[in-house]
Scaffold this active site. Structure first.
Site, PDB file in Angstrom:
ATOM      1  N   LYS A  72       0.981  -1.182  -0.172  1.00 38.05           N
ATOM      2  CA  LYS A  72       0.088   0.028  -0.002  1.00 38.05           C
ATOM      3  C   LYS A  72       0.871   1.171   0.167  1.00 38.05           C
ATOM      4  CE  LYS A  72      -3.923   2.185   0.367  1.00 38.05           C
ATOM      5  NZ  LYS A  72      -3.678   2.855  -0.591  1.00 38.05           N
ATOM      6  N   LYS A  96       4.557   2.390   8.824  1.00 36.96           N
ATOM      7  CA  LYS A  96       3.337   3.116   9.393  1.00 36.96           C
ATOM      8  C   LYS A  96       2.038   2.421   9.458  1.00 36.96           C
ATOM      9  CE  LYS A  96       4.131   7.177   6.833  1.00 36.96           C
ATOM     10  NZ  LYS A  96       3.351   8.520   5.883  1.00 36.96           N
ATOM     11  N   LYS A 108       5.442   2.285  -2.591  1.00 33.65           N
ATOM     12  CA  LYS A 108       5.461   3.961  -2.809  1.00 33.65           C
ATOM     13  C   LYS A 108       5.537   3.860  -4.365  1.00 33.65           C
ATOM     14  CE  LYS A 108       5.004   7.846  -1.202  1.00 33.65           C
ATOM     15  NZ  LYS A 108       3.970   8.124   0.005  1.00 33.65           N
ATOM     16  N   THR A 192      -5.594  12.859   7.138  1.00 25.56           N
ATOM     17  CA  THR A 192      -4.387  12.929   7.905  1.00 25.56           C
ATOM     18  C   THR A 192      -4.331  14.031   9.059  1.00 25.56           C
ATOM     19  OG1 THR A 192      -3.421  12.174   5.868  1.00 25.56           O
ATOM     20  CG2 THR A 192      -1.772  13.225   7.361  1.00 25.56           C
ATOM     21  N   SER A 352      -7.419   5.522   4.293  1.00 27.24           N
ATOM     22  CA  SER A 352      -7.483   4.636   2.766  1.00 27.24           C
ATOM     23  C   SER A 352      -7.636   3.169   3.013  1.00 27.24           C
ATOM     24  CB  SER A 352      -5.961   4.830   2.270  1.00 27.24           C
ATOM     25  OG  SER A 352      -5.562   5.802   1.516  1.00 27.24           O
TER      26      SER A 352
HETATM   27  P1  NAD Z   1       0.132  19.920  -0.171  1.00 29.38           P
HETATM   28  O1  NAD Z   1       1.051  20.157  -1.506  1.00 29.38           O
HETATM   29  O2  NAD Z   1      -1.010  20.027  -0.294  1.00 29.38           O
HETATM   30  O3  NAD Z   1       0.774  21.061   0.749  1.00 29.38           O
HETATM   31  C1  NAD Z   1       2.249  21.228   0.947  1.00 29.38           C
HETATM   32  C2  NAD Z   1       2.268  22.612   1.559  1.00 29.38           C
HETATM   33  O4  NAD Z   1       3.400  22.994   2.080  1.00 29.38           O
HETATM   34  C3  NAD Z   1       2.074  23.760   0.592  1.00 29.38           C
HETATM   35  O5  NAD Z   1       1.245  24.749   1.209  1.00 29.38           O
HETATM   36  C4  NAD Z   1       3.234  24.465   0.277  1.00 29.38           C
HETATM   37  O6  NAD Z   1       3.202  25.845  -0.076  1.00 29.38           O
HETATM   38  C5  NAD Z   1       3.758  24.336   1.490  1.00 29.38           C
HETATM   39  N1  NAD Z   1       5.503  24.319   1.436  1.00 29.38           N
HETATM   40  C6  NAD Z   1       6.112  23.694   0.440  1.00 29.38           C
HETATM   41  N2  NAD Z   1       7.472  23.831   0.770  1.00 29.38           N
HETATM   42  C7  NAD Z   1       7.494  24.652   1.714  1.00 29.38           C
HETATM   43  C8  NAD Z   1       8.474  25.333   2.723  1.00 29.38           C
HETATM   44  N3  NAD Z   1       9.843  25.200   2.145  1.00 29.38           N
HETATM   45  N4  NAD Z   1       8.380  26.074   3.547  1.00 29.38           N
HETATM   46  C9  NAD Z   1       7.014  26.043   4.073  1.00 29.38           C
HETATM   47  N5  NAD Z   1       5.925  25.771   3.286  1.00 29.38           N
HETATM   48  C10 NAD Z   1       6.210  24.770   2.461  1.00 29.38           C
HETATM   49  O7  NAD Z   1       0.654  18.484   0.494  1.00 29.38           O
HETATM   50  P2  NAD Z   1       0.120  17.827   1.816  1.00 29.38           P
HETATM   51  O8  NAD Z   1      -0.865  16.770   1.039  1.00 29.38           O
HETATM   52  O9  NAD Z   1      -0.826  18.720   2.716  1.00 29.38           O
HETATM   53  O10 NAD Z   1       1.261  16.881   2.276  1.00 29.38           O
HETATM   54  C11 NAD Z   1       2.319  17.823   3.036  1.00 29.38           C
HETATM   55  C12 NAD Z   1       3.034  16.807   3.601  1.00 29.38           C
HETATM   56  O11 NAD Z   1       2.297  15.690   4.376  1.00 29.38           O
HETATM   57  C13 NAD Z   1       3.852  16.047   2.568  1.00 29.38           C
HETATM   58  O12 NAD Z   1       5.285  15.701   3.131  1.00 29.38           O
HETATM   59  C14 NAD Z   1       3.191  14.622   2.256  1.00 29.38           C
HETATM   60  O13 NAD Z   1       4.052  13.703   1.822  1.00 29.38           O
HETATM   61  C15 NAD Z   1       2.770  14.557   3.744  1.00 29.38           C
HETATM   62  N6  NAD Z   1       1.522  13.300   3.968  1.00 29.38           N
HETATM   63  C16 NAD Z   1       0.489  13.628   3.197  1.00 29.38           C
HETATM   64  C17 NAD Z   1      -0.597  13.008   3.424  1.00 29.38           C
HETATM   65  C18 NAD Z   1      -1.747  13.179   2.991  1.00 29.38           C
HETATM   66  O14 NAD Z   1      -2.922  12.537   3.117  1.00 29.38           O
HETATM   67  N7  NAD Z   1      -2.026  14.345   2.137  1.00 29.38           N
HETATM   68  C19 NAD Z   1      -0.446  11.754   4.369  1.00 29.38           C
HETATM   69  C20 NAD Z   1       0.958  11.502   5.008  1.00 29.38           C
HETATM   70  C21 NAD Z   1       1.723  12.342   4.904  1.00 29.38           C
END
Ligand code: NAD
Length: 419
Positions: A72, A96, A108, A192, A352
């Site tokens: 997954k 996880k 992945k 999340t 999920s």
């Molecule tokens: P997203 O693309 O919606 O949001 C990312 C945010 O981070 C954006 O607002 C962007 O402007 C900001 N950002 C990027 N670089 C930055 C920096 N250097 N400083 C400050 N802000 C910055 O992504 P998301 O879905 O919110 O995911 C965020 C993180 O969480 C990722 O690392 C992702 O792998 C992890 N994650 C997401 C999920 C999920 O369900 N979406 C689950 C587990 C982990």
């Protein structure tokens, strides 16, 4: 199942994982199994762009472990993605799902392309090409992808369609994070963030923190960081005073009006200059004297160099691997509590899992059913990690790896893969 197709590229697990393996007396041979994925698939995708050009981009699917259930893991479209990153993220997923104690493994996927600049038609072509390349190794009982960076529910809808064309029958459980009208689940978008909030609530009980409101700074205002900001702003125990995006951070000492800031971001593309706020740099946000710092943007944001600036007492990792291993040790020496990614951000994979269960049963649950079940799983995972940390007198990250590795080892032993 036996590990086959060992590749030269291994998983880079944090130092805490190595400590956990030592405490669990994992021998060298088993350690080698832990450091390598079951399967690594590589393809070159040929994509017709809107301007008439055809580009060829590399893509990967890495299947790390299915000892505890089908593989997954999400698929990202990003210009920096490479095999090493996908391999490490596949490993993190297996830990996880084990910490969450859900019957799934870890994998992945990635395509090296800038997902942010693709038009909808180009994104659809990449999504379909990915499934044509890797569809044979996917399936609802084999390997189940999901959204990740720069892929969303629409992308999952196209991937589902391409997969069903390939196999010739309906198979909604092959992929999660789908649109609601295409067999998606209630509550997936906020999963999340909500999971992170449940972890934070439990942590405050665990540490017996009575003070409120607790001040919070959030790095990242995307799906996860923005979602958590909204949830925290509805709870009087928390006060979000700063939030950032790629361009800027905004701050207000007595608390941000989160809905206003999110609306400003929607209109202008950034939080910068939102009304009644002061602009800060991202480094200034990380250094604010807050109670809780939430990292919800990218990996490697707090390093051995800038950890000195962190003044928060609690760091919550909603992004994957935002604190480097070196910084992690130094924060721990300064008695800063870091809640690790493999516990803090499991809400997404848990919902999920719920989506996959609903697809397999062809029976759909309400949002409140989802929330109740999510809370139950998160609270149990938190309690398991807290207990392992206390038993072995280690930090939460090492505790989480002890819980995850113990469950993986048990499954591998029962299968006869290790003795
Ligand atoms: P997203 O693309 O919606 O949001 C990312 C945010 O981070 C954006 O607002 C962007 O402007 C900001 N950002 C990027 N670089 C930055 C920096 N250097 N400083 C400050 N802000 C910055 O992504 P998301 O879905 O919110 O995911 C965020 C993180 O969480 C990722 O690392 C992702 O792998 C992890 N994650 C997401 C999920 C999920 O369900 N979406 C689950 C587990 C982990």
């Amino acid at each position: 199942m036996p590990k086959v197709m060992l590749t030269p590229l291994g998983v880079v697990l944090p130092t805490a994982a190595q400590t956990a393996f030592k405490l669990l007396s994992v021998n060298d041979a088993t350690g080698q199994l832990f450091l390598h994925p079951d399967h690594t698939y590589t393809a070159q995708l040929s994509i017709d762009m809107d301007d008439g050009q055809t580009i060829v981009v590399p893509a990967w699917r890495v299947q790390y472990s299915n000892a505890r259930g089908p593989y997954k893991g999400g698929i990202r479209f990003h210009s920096d993605v490479d095999l090493a990153e996908v391999t490490t993220l596949a490993g993190l997923m297996a830990f996880k799902t084990a910490v969450a104690n859900i019957p799934l493994g870890g994998s992945k996927g990635g395509v090296r392309i800038d997902g942010r600049t693709l038009s909808a038609t180009e994104r659809e072509r990449v999504a379909r090409a990915y499934i044509r390349a890797f569809g044979q190794c996917l399936g609802p009982t084999r390997d189940i992808p999901a959204p990740d960076i720069n892929t969303d529910s629409a992308t999952m809808g196209w991937m589902l369609d391409e997969y069903e064309r390939m196999v010739g029958f309906s198979s909604p459980g092959v992929i999660t994070g789908k649109p609601l009208s295409l067999f998606g689940s209630q509550g997936r978008n906020s999963a999340t963030s909500l999971g992170g909030k449940y972890v934070l609530d439990k942590l405050l009980d665990h540490l017996n923190i009575k003070k409120h409101p607790l001040t919070v700074a959030i790095q990242g205002v995307g799906n996860v960081g923005g979602g958590l900001a909204r949830l925290l702003s509805e709870d009087s125990r928390y006060r979000v005073i700063a939030i950032s995006d790629t361009h800027s951070a905004v701050y207000h000492q007595t608390g941000l009006d989160i809905l206003d800031v999110l609306q400003h971001k929607e209109k202008t593309g950034s939080v910068e200059n939102a009304e009644y706020t002061h602009n800060l740099t991202n480094s200034e946000l990380l250094a604010l004297p807050v109670d809780i710092l939430v990292l919800a943007a990218l990996e490697n944001q707090v390093t051995a160099v800038n950890q000195k600036e962190v003044q928060a007492k609690i760091v919550l990792e909603l992004a994957n691997h935002p604190v480097t291993s070196e910084a992690d040790e130094l924060l721990s020496q300064r008695d800063i509590v870091v809640v690790p990614d493999i516990l803090a951000n499991i809400g997404g994979v848990v919902v999920s899992y719920f989506e996959w269960v609903q697809n397999q049963q062809n029976f759909y649950w309400s949002e409140s059913d989802i929330q109740v079940r999510l809370r139950q799983i998160i609270y149990t995972a938190f309690a398991d990690v807290a207990q392992a940390s206390a038993t072995h007198n280690v930090d939460f990250r090492t505790g989480a790896y002890i819980v995850g590795a113990t469950r993986l080892l048990t499954a591998m032993r029962l299968r006869g893969v290790i003795h």
